[in-house]
Design a protein around this motif. Structure first.
Motif: not given
Length: 93
Positions: A33, A36-37, A40-41, A45, A50, A53, A55-57, A59
């Protein structure tokens, strides 16, 4: 063989193994987690990481749903206990 003491040691070892397995699963989920949160940003891209994982939505959505579900469960339990509780007998003066 070994009596009650040996049985108790085996039970404690099973509990210890279960606890260690649970701790490993929770640690792995936490690391996943966090990567991922937070990590990854900052990864490009087009990078293959990527694909590991969602979508970050999600997360953000996942903890919100867990929190709402947990609060609903706790409050429902409290409500059921209060509903089933007998009202106190009135005191006579």
């Amino acid at each position: 063989r070994g009596g009650a003491a040996a049985h108790e040691r085996r039970r404690v070892m099973r509990d210890t193994e279960r606890g260690a397995a649970l701790a490993a699963v929770v640690t792995a989920a936490y690391v996943y987690y966090v990567v991922w949160l937070i990590v990854m940003p900052f990864v490009d891209d087009g990078h293959v990481a990527h694909s590991l994982f969602p979508s970050r939505y999600y997360a953000v959505l996942l903890p919100v749903l867990l929190l709402v579900g947990g609060c609903t469960g706790v409050l429902s339990f409290i409500a059921l206990v209060l509903i089933k509780a007998q009202p106190p007998e009135p005191r006579s003066a």
